[in-house]
Write an enzyme that holds these catalytic residues in place. Structure first.
Site, PDB file in Angstrom:
ATOM      1  N   ASP A   1      30.927  40.618  38.426  1.00 45.38           N
ATOM      2  CA  ASP A   1      31.886  39.521  38.493  1.00 45.38           C
ATOM      3  C   ASP A   1      32.409  39.156  37.103  1.00 45.38           C
ATOM      4  O   ASP A   1      31.646  39.101  36.138  1.00 45.38           O
ATOM      5  CB  ASP A   1      31.201  38.302  39.126  1.00 45.38           C
ATOM      6  CG  ASP A   1      32.148  37.149  39.373  1.00 45.38           C
ATOM      7  OD1 ASP A   1      33.094  37.317  40.157  1.00 45.38           O
ATOM      8  OD2 ASP A   1      31.944  36.067  38.778  1.00 45.38           O
TER       9      ASP A   1
ATOM     10  N   GLU B   1      35.053  43.735  38.263  1.00 45.20           N
ATOM     11  CA  GLU B   1      36.160  42.825  38.518  1.00 45.20           C
ATOM     12  C   GLU B   1      36.726  42.468  37.150  1.00 45.20           C
ATOM     13  O   GLU B   1      36.181  41.634  36.428  1.00 45.20           O
ATOM     14  CB  GLU B   1      35.701  41.560  39.241  1.00 45.20           C
ATOM     15  CG  GLU B   1      36.880  40.663  39.602  1.00 45.20           C
ATOM     16  CD  GLU B   1      36.549  39.177  39.638  1.00 45.20           C
ATOM     17  OE1 GLU B   1      37.307  38.434  40.282  1.00 45.20           O
ATOM     18  OE2 GLU B   1      35.550  38.775  39.031  1.00 45.20           O
TER      19      GLU B   1
END
Length: 543
Positions: free
Chosen positions: A200, A243
């Site tokens: 993330d 990401e």
């Protein structure tokens, strides 16, 4: 030789709490997910990506983590997780999970220890400032919702940094103890069988903003090398999916010839894809593909239509973004953070199955590894009555029964309201009805996935953009080991035709089309219907 399973994978992203409730408490759980793996197997999924399932106050859909070594009690136990992992393994599916280590919840014991005692060893696990920082609004991620990136803590009598919401304090990843803990977290879940991590907010993870240190950070990307090396030692076949909403110029620093991130989401290409859909021309996407660098080593781009967040259009110009807003979300309530849309794919395309099928065919034909957001394979919509990104995280629509077959709980106990309104409500759009009918949208997508899995040229090979003299068509050629696939997509609402001027092609055998046809001569006319698509194998069967 390394196991490059991800090159030809089909990744399916699941929010466990929204997928299937097995015990009637209104929240999806691991037992329910395990029960529904047959649906994923029928679709052709080879890898399941799980959104955060850790213990959490759940102020940000579980991305505010209070314990990295457990399962949120509402989703089950570690035993339930292991049973799910075995069920996935029995079906030949791998599992990757979210690694969210840019920040924690402010309820995490680490942060509570950090704020309560300036001499605590955890004090330096977070980013603190005794003085009020000069610009506490710099770098806000959620405009209109988030008010600052620094917040004063009365207990600590200091300011802490948070790139995201104030209840998500940033970890200080320049601290060796923090980096060691990140590896420990990875090792724990690898031991339980996962095949890697979707990492993330990678740019924020590696940028040491707000940290006071005497040692200059020579290369912030070096942290990614540390993570990659640990992963390789513990489980050579495991992957890291980043990401990272980055420019193509930055991509080499993330891939590093295979020594850092295994895959990176292609946010640039995703935004150009939607601009192409809005303008009904392939030109923006074609330019993006031409500019996209090939990852060195064993790297791979991950391609997608929608994900679990907003459709981020922040890299487009203001005019381009306005075009996408007008086409896919003209109501201000459909827009979010001054940059994106909080709608699902089916809603943005007005439930038009012809356009939806073309979009899915395009996704699966693009060079890279496709990632599918749960429910998009049946054409689910959103609920704009829910706040922010919650609008696209609705309960999976399994049947026309109460709550869409997601849960037997009373409506008021559901983790999120089931969509029971409009043409995309569960009475009209659900897995049970679609799997029963061979001509359904679900079966069309499953056929496309099957075609993609039998076309390793797309995942493994190189791609050539073929100029057919028409900007409204995207024609790609993918080659690998002397085999070749041609894919064509029509971005307009009018039929189109084109010819391939390639002496090396004697015959084209249709693999997947919206209008079935027989073999085509290499120099023959190829016709696409309005928003049509075709996949053609060159010169006979794959060898």
């Amino acid at each position: 030789m390394a196991n490059l399973w991800y090159k030809n994978a089909i990744i399916y992203c699941v929010d466990v709490k929204s997928f299937m409730d097995s015990d009637g408490n209104g929240t999806g759980d691991f037992a329910g997910l395990a029960d529904r793996l047959d649906h994923l197997e029928r679709l052709g999924v080879t890898c399941v990506w799980l959104n955060p399932f850790y213990p959490s106050p759940r102020q940000d859909n579980g991305y505010d983590i209070s314990d990295y070594y457990g399962i949120d009690p509402s989703l089950g136990t570690l035993g339930d997780f292991v049973e799910f992992m075995q069920a996935a393994k029995d079906r030949g599916m791998r599992v990757i999970i979210d690694l969210v280590v840019n920040h924690t919840s402010d309820q995490h014991p680490w942060f509570q220890a950090s704020r309560s005692d300036p001499n605590s060893p955890y004090r330096d696990w977070y980013v603190w400032s005794d003085e009020k920082p000069d610009n506490i609004t710099e770098g806000i991620v959620f405009p209109g919702v988030q008010k600052a990136t620094w917040t004063y803590d009365r207990t600590a009598k200091a300011w802490y940094m948070h790139r995201f919401y104030k209840f998500q304090p940033d970890l200080n990843t320049t601290n060796p103890a923090v980096r060691q803990e990140i590896l420990k977290i990875m090792g724990f879940w690898l031991a339980l069988g996962v095949s890697g991590f979707r990492v993330d907010a990678v740019p924020f993870l590696i940028e040491p903003r707000g940290v006071k240190t005497d040692k200059p950070v020579v290369d912030p990307h070096a942290m990614l090398t540390e993570i990659h090396d640990f992963l390789s030692w513990r489980k050579a076949e495991a992957i890291l999916l980043a990401e990272a909403n980055i420019s193509y110029e930055e991509a080499p620093d993330y891939f590093a010839a295979g020594d850092r991130m295994t895959m990176v989401f292609d946010f640039v290409g995703n935004q150009q894809l939607f601009l192409s859909l809005a303008r009904k021309t392939a030109s923006p996407l074609r330019r993006s593909l031409a500019a996209r660098p090939e990852p060195e080593g064993m790297g791979q781009w991950a391609v997608f239509l929608r994900n679990h967040d907003e459709l981020n259009l922040g890299n487009l110009t203001e005019q381009e973004r306005g075009e996408c807003f007008a086409a896919f979300g003209p109501d201000p309530d459909m827009q979010i953070y001054d940059r994106g849309l909080r709608r699902r794919l089916a809603s943005m395309l007005d439930g038009d199955e012809t356009r939806l099928k073309m979009a899915f065919s395009l996704l699966l034909a693009l060079p890279g590894t496709p990632v599918i957001w749960y429910g998009d394979e049946i054409g689910m919509g959103e609920n704009l009555a829910l706040p922010e990104r919650e609008a696209v995280r609705l309960p999976m629509q399994w049947s026309p029964r109460r709550n869409g077959g997601f849960s037997e709980a009373p409506k008021e106990l559901l983790v999120r309201p089931a969509n029971d309104k409009g043409k995309l409500g569960y009475q009209n759009v659900n897995a049970a009805m679609q799997t029963q009918h061979r001509d359904s949208f679900f079966h069309a997508i499953a056929d496309m996935v099957s075609a993609r899995r039998s076309s390793p040229e797309i995942g493994w090979g190189g791609v050539e953009i073929i100029d057919v003299g028409d900007d409204e068509l995207l024609v790609l050629s993918s080659s690998w080991r002397d085999n070749r696939i041609i894919t064509g997509h029509n971005f307009t609402d009018k039929p189109k035709s084109f010819h391939l001027k390639d002496e090396g092609i004697e015959e084209l055998m249709p693999m997947l089309t919206d209008s079935p046809t027989g073999p085509i001569r290499g120099d023959g006319e190829i016709t696409l219907s309005a928003y049509g698509y075709c996949w053609l194998r060159c010169n006979g069967e794959r060898r």
